[in-house]
Motif scaffolding. Sequence first.
Motif, PDB file in Angstrom:
ATOM      1  N   GLU A 174       0.903  -1.297  -0.306  1.00 47.95           N
ATOM      2  CA  GLU A 174       0.193  -0.027  -0.507  1.00 47.95           C
ATOM      3  C   GLU A 174       0.930   1.565   0.256  1.00 47.95           C
ATOM      4  O   GLU A 174       0.641   1.601  -1.136  1.00 47.95           O
ATOM      5  CB  GLU A 174      -0.865  -0.138   1.809  1.00 47.95           C
ATOM      6  CG  GLU A 174      -1.791  -1.057   1.098  1.00 47.95           C
ATOM      7  CD  GLU A 174      -2.752  -1.244   2.856  1.00 47.95           C
ATOM      8  OE1 GLU A 174      -3.856  -1.705   2.633  1.00 47.95           O
ATOM      9  OE2 GLU A 174      -2.329  -0.599   3.958  1.00 47.95           O
ATOM     10  N   LYS A 175       1.660   1.239   0.907  1.00 50.87           N
ATOM     11  CA  LYS A 175       2.911   2.415   0.591  1.00 50.87           C
ATOM     12  C   LYS A 175       3.270   2.231  -0.808  1.00 50.87           C
ATOM     13  O   LYS A 175       3.704   3.914  -0.868  1.00 50.87           O
ATOM     14  CB  LYS A 175       3.925   1.906   1.971  1.00 50.87           C
ATOM     15  CG  LYS A 175       3.370   2.275   3.197  1.00 50.87           C
ATOM     16  CD  LYS A 175       4.798   1.797   4.515  1.00 50.87           C
ATOM     17  CE  LYS A 175       3.969   2.407   5.707  1.00 50.87           C
ATOM     18  NZ  LYS A 175       5.334   1.719   6.735  1.00 50.87           N
ATOM     19  N   GLU A 176       4.106   1.506  -0.765  1.00 53.43           N
ATOM     20  CA  GLU A 176       4.836   1.789  -2.798  1.00 53.43           C
ATOM     21  C   GLU A 176       3.507   2.361  -3.706  1.00 53.43           C
ATOM     22  O   GLU A 176       3.708   2.983  -4.605  1.00 53.43           O
ATOM     23  CB  GLU A 176       4.656   0.489  -3.201  1.00 53.43           C
ATOM     24  CG  GLU A 176       5.594  -0.310  -4.224  1.00 53.43           C
ATOM     25  CD  GLU A 176       6.169  -0.774  -4.593  1.00 53.43           C
ATOM     26  OE1 GLU A 176       6.665  -1.284  -5.807  1.00 53.43           O
ATOM     27  OE2 GLU A 176       6.842  -2.006  -3.489  1.00 53.43           O
ATOM     28  N   VAL A 177       2.113   1.741  -3.326  1.00 54.96           N
ATOM     29  CA  VAL A 177       0.711   2.760  -4.670  1.00 54.96           C
ATOM     30  C   VAL A 177       0.737   3.739  -4.405  1.00 54.96           C
ATOM     31  O   VAL A 177       0.703   4.669  -5.364  1.00 54.96           O
ATOM     32  CB  VAL A 177      -0.393   1.335  -4.293  1.00 54.96           C
ATOM     33  CG1 VAL A 177      -1.196   1.970  -4.475  1.00 54.96           C
ATOM     34  CG2 VAL A 177       0.320   0.255  -4.459  1.00 54.96           C
ATOM     35  N   PHE A 178       1.086   4.552  -2.518  1.00 52.74           N
ATOM     36  CA  PHE A 178       1.275   5.264  -2.454  1.00 52.74           C
ATOM     37  C   PHE A 178       1.827   5.718  -3.008  1.00 52.74           C
ATOM     38  O   PHE A 178       1.743   7.214  -3.925  1.00 52.74           O
ATOM     39  CB  PHE A 178       0.527   5.759  -1.390  1.00 52.74           C
ATOM     40  CG  PHE A 178       1.005   6.992  -0.466  1.00 52.74           C
ATOM     41  CD1 PHE A 178      -0.599   7.540  -0.975  1.00 52.74           C
ATOM     42  CD2 PHE A 178       2.117   7.709  -0.304  1.00 52.74           C
ATOM     43  CE1 PHE A 178      -0.231   9.401  -0.230  1.00 52.74           C
ATOM     44  CE2 PHE A 178       2.181   8.848   0.232  1.00 52.74           C
ATOM     45  CZ  PHE A 178       0.899  10.176   0.441  1.00 52.74           C
ATOM     46  N   ALA A 179       3.405   5.820  -2.869  1.00 50.60           N
ATOM     47  CA  ALA A 179       4.361   6.930  -3.208  1.00 50.60           C
ATOM     48  C   ALA A 179       4.720   6.962  -4.844  1.00 50.60           C
ATOM     49  O   ALA A 179       5.147   8.030  -5.074  1.00 50.60           O
ATOM     50  CB  ALA A 179       5.675   6.213  -2.643  1.00 50.60           C
ATOM     51  N   ASN A 180       4.052   6.115  -5.232  1.00 51.27           N
ATOM     52  CA  ASN A 180       4.676   6.136  -7.369  1.00 51.27           C
ATOM     53  C   ASN A 180       2.691   6.564  -7.777  1.00 51.27           C
ATOM     54  O   ASN A 180       3.109   7.254  -8.573  1.00 51.27           O
ATOM     55  CB  ASN A 180       3.774   4.053  -7.292  1.00 51.27           C
ATOM     56  CG  ASN A 180       5.213   3.425  -6.999  1.00 51.27           C
ATOM     57  OD1 ASN A 180       6.076   4.837  -7.140  1.00 51.27           O
ATOM     58  ND2 ASN A 180       4.643   2.279  -7.070  1.00 51.27           N
ATOM     59  N   ALA A 181       1.618   6.675  -6.714  1.00 58.17           N
ATOM     60  CA  ALA A 181       0.716   7.785  -7.158  1.00 58.17           C
ATOM     61  C   ALA A 181       0.568   8.990  -6.892  1.00 58.17           C
ATOM     62  O   ALA A 181      -0.327   9.992  -7.820  1.00 58.17           O
ATOM     63  CB  ALA A 181      -0.384   7.409  -6.768  1.00 58.17           C
ATOM     64  N   ALA A 182       1.466   9.231  -5.611  1.00 56.48           N
ATOM     65  CA  ALA A 182       1.349  10.731  -5.478  1.00 56.48           C
ATOM     66  C   ALA A 182       1.492  11.421  -6.070  1.00 56.48           C
ATOM     67  O   ALA A 182       1.053  12.846  -6.728  1.00 56.48           O
ATOM     68  CB  ALA A 182       1.839  10.990  -4.080  1.00 56.48           C
ATOM     69  N   PRO A 183       3.294  11.418  -6.958  1.00 59.68           N
ATOM     70  CA  PRO A 183       3.157  12.957  -7.589  1.00 59.68           C
ATOM     71  C   PRO A 183       2.708  11.957  -8.963  1.00 59.68           C
ATOM     72  O   PRO A 183       2.484  14.048  -9.258  1.00 59.68           O
ATOM     73  CB  PRO A 183       5.128  12.030  -8.080  1.00 59.68           C
ATOM     74  CG  PRO A 183       5.199  11.058  -7.106  1.00 59.68           C
ATOM     75  CD  PRO A 183       3.964  10.433  -6.212  1.00 59.68           C
ATOM     76  N   LYS A 184       2.143  12.113  -9.256  1.00 57.25           N
ATOM     77  CA  LYS A 184       0.833  11.665 -10.783  1.00 57.25           C
ATOM     78  C   LYS A 184       0.017  12.814 -10.173  1.00 57.25           C
ATOM     79  O   LYS A 184      -1.286  13.051 -11.508  1.00 57.25           O
ATOM     80  CB  LYS A 184       1.132  10.573 -10.834  1.00 57.25           C
ATOM     81  CG  LYS A 184       2.071   9.434 -11.875  1.00 57.25           C
ATOM     82  CD  LYS A 184       1.946   8.587 -12.399  1.00 57.25           C
ATOM     83  CE  LYS A 184       3.020   7.404 -12.364  1.00 57.25           C
ATOM     84  NZ  LYS A 184       2.817   6.170 -13.048  1.00 57.25           N
ATOM     85  N   VAL A 185      -0.686  12.648  -9.391  1.00 59.42           N
ATOM     86  CA  VAL A 185      -1.994  13.558  -9.098  1.00 59.42           C
ATOM     87  C   VAL A 185      -1.693  14.823  -8.426  1.00 59.42           C
ATOM     88  O   VAL A 185      -2.271  15.437  -8.354  1.00 59.42           O
ATOM     89  CB  VAL A 185      -2.757  13.048  -7.915  1.00 59.42           C
ATOM     90  CG1 VAL A 185      -3.432  11.488  -8.805  1.00 59.42           C
ATOM     91  CG2 VAL A 185      -2.221  12.542  -6.475  1.00 59.42           C
ATOM     92  N   ALA A 186      -0.313  15.083  -8.005  1.00 60.18           N
ATOM     93  CA  ALA A 186       0.049  16.322  -7.608  1.00 60.18           C
ATOM     94  C   ALA A 186      -0.175  17.435  -8.388  1.00 60.18           C
ATOM     95  O   ALA A 186      -0.650  18.453  -8.444  1.00 60.18           O
ATOM     96  CB  ALA A 186       1.026  16.727  -6.762  1.00 60.18           C
ATOM     97  N   VAL A 187       0.327  17.133 -10.327  1.00 61.21           N
ATOM     98  CA  VAL A 187       0.238  18.469 -11.431  1.00 61.21           C
ATOM     99  C   VAL A 187      -1.298  18.298 -11.395  1.00 61.21           C
ATOM    100  O   VAL A 187      -1.868  19.439 -12.591  1.00 61.21           O
ATOM    101  CB  VAL A 187       0.033  17.054 -12.919  1.00 61.21           C
ATOM    102  CG1 VAL A 187       1.857  16.662 -12.224  1.00 61.21           C
ATOM    103  CG2 VAL A 187      -0.578  16.196 -12.656  1.00 61.21           C
ATOM    104  N   PHE A 188      -2.455  17.920 -10.720  1.00 60.28           N
ATOM    105  CA  PHE A 188      -3.344  18.286 -10.517  1.00 60.28           C
ATOM    106  C   PHE A 188      -4.042  19.921  -9.542  1.00 60.28           C
ATOM    107  O   PHE A 188      -4.871  19.692  -9.556  1.00 60.28           O
ATOM    108  CB  PHE A 188      -5.043  17.039 -10.973  1.00 60.28           C
ATOM    109  CG  PHE A 188      -4.238  16.176 -11.596  1.00 60.28           C
ATOM    110  CD1 PHE A 188      -4.754  16.491 -13.917  1.00 60.28           C
ATOM    111  CD2 PHE A 188      -3.879  14.914 -11.937  1.00 60.28           C
ATOM    112  CE1 PHE A 188      -3.628  15.967 -14.288  1.00 60.28           C
ATOM    113  CE2 PHE A 188      -4.004  13.719 -12.978  1.00 60.28           C
ATOM    114  CZ  PHE A 188      -3.697  14.002 -13.900  1.00 60.28           C
ATOM    115  N   GLY A 189      -2.977  19.542  -9.173  1.00 61.13           N
ATOM    116  CA  GLY A 189      -3.151  20.388  -7.912  1.00 61.13           C
ATOM    117  C   GLY A 189      -4.154  19.388  -6.602  1.00 61.13           C
ATOM    118  O   GLY A 189      -4.889  20.156  -5.372  1.00 61.13           O
ATOM    119  N   ILE A 190      -4.096  18.417  -7.113  1.00 61.86           N
ATOM    120  CA  ILE A 190      -4.586  17.367  -5.656  1.00 61.86           C
ATOM    121  C   ILE A 190      -3.359  16.979  -4.966  1.00 61.86           C
ATOM    122  O   ILE A 190      -2.491  15.784  -5.419  1.00 61.86           O
ATOM    123  CB  ILE A 190      -5.184  16.160  -5.982  1.00 61.86           C
ATOM    124  CG1 ILE A 190      -6.388  16.686  -7.164  1.00 61.86           C
ATOM    125  CG2 ILE A 190      -5.911  15.501  -5.212  1.00 61.86           C
ATOM    126  CD1 ILE A 190      -7.162  15.947  -7.953  1.00 61.86           C
TER     127      ILE A 190
END
Length: 378
Positions: A174-190
């Motif tokens: 779960e931490k690995e999924v979070f670490a990979n997805a967090a930078p990708k959704v940050a470009v949407f202001g999220i």
Amino acid sequence: MKPFLSLLILIGGFALYILASASLYTVSETEQVIITQFGKPIGEAVSDAGLHVKVPFIQKVNRFEKRILKWDGPDANMPTRDKVYIVVNSFARWRITNPRMYYESVRDEHTASSRLTDILGSETRNVIAKHDFIEAVRTTKDRKVVRDANMGASIADARIGILPAITKGRAELEKEVFANAAPKVAVFGIELMDVRFKRINYNTSVSQTIYQRMVSERTQIAERFKSEGAGEAAKILGQRERDLKLIESEAYRKVQEIEGEADAKATEIYAKAYDGTQEARELFEFTKTMEAYKKVLTRDTNLVLSTDSDFLRYLKSSEKVVPAPTPAAGAAAGTTPPRASSRSAPKVAPNAAPAGDAAAEDPLQRLPTLLDLAQPTE
């Protein structure tokens, strides 16, 4: 004139109300606002609660949530590294940190949820595909199943209480999924707050096969328990039979010893009672013969014996019983009468000739009289 003036005042007041409504807006504590002019964002986001002013009619207020929002992903089919097809259902928590960027990229929550589904589903699939199935369902690395110590070592090779070792576990995935997805959704202001696996199931195409295999394994283990129990029961029953036979043989031996001692004691008593004098021996012989007559000579018995048989010597004897002299007669004759024993049998002269009609008398007809004579005197 006055009605016209009143109408102008009314119209002016209404216009001022419309102008004020178009120029003023409020922001609550749970909201943040982006002002757009002809569809383009103007200035920075307004996040302070209170009353604010904008250009009327040409500027528009776009409101966004300041609170943490939830995302519940759909069920996604994916394979693990060991080729097990599973269905993963996950959820996440997120919030809008840059309203202007959020407005320019996704504009609303529906579009943002769609983007999160694509990104988080893809990252979950990538992480699951790089690890074995056991890594996705277990968290504790050194977990051990508590087993009953009385089960013994005979089922040590069975698949009970044996857990495969893991290197990461579900929490690390779960931490690995979070670490990979967090930078990708940050470009949407999220800002992605957290990602978790809600449920992991087998794929419906293989679930029945998995369940049948599990049932088969448990059935084998149950049969093993049953066979071990049956063997232990047979062992206990065999031991019980051996103990029972041992107890019975020991009891039989003691019974035989007691009976032997009793017979020896009875024989000793009989010997002392009947072997003291000649009269006692004759009484014993007579008594036993009479008992044999009772058992042998019955109405339903057909017995063929020779007249010379020793068994019929008392039936063939025709000598009458000699009455014992009375004390008075003995005194008159000057002799002392012999001492009679209460247990002595009457003396019968052997081979005496019958007198009168007694020679023709049937010996069997004399049996009741002889049997009565054999009864002990009270």
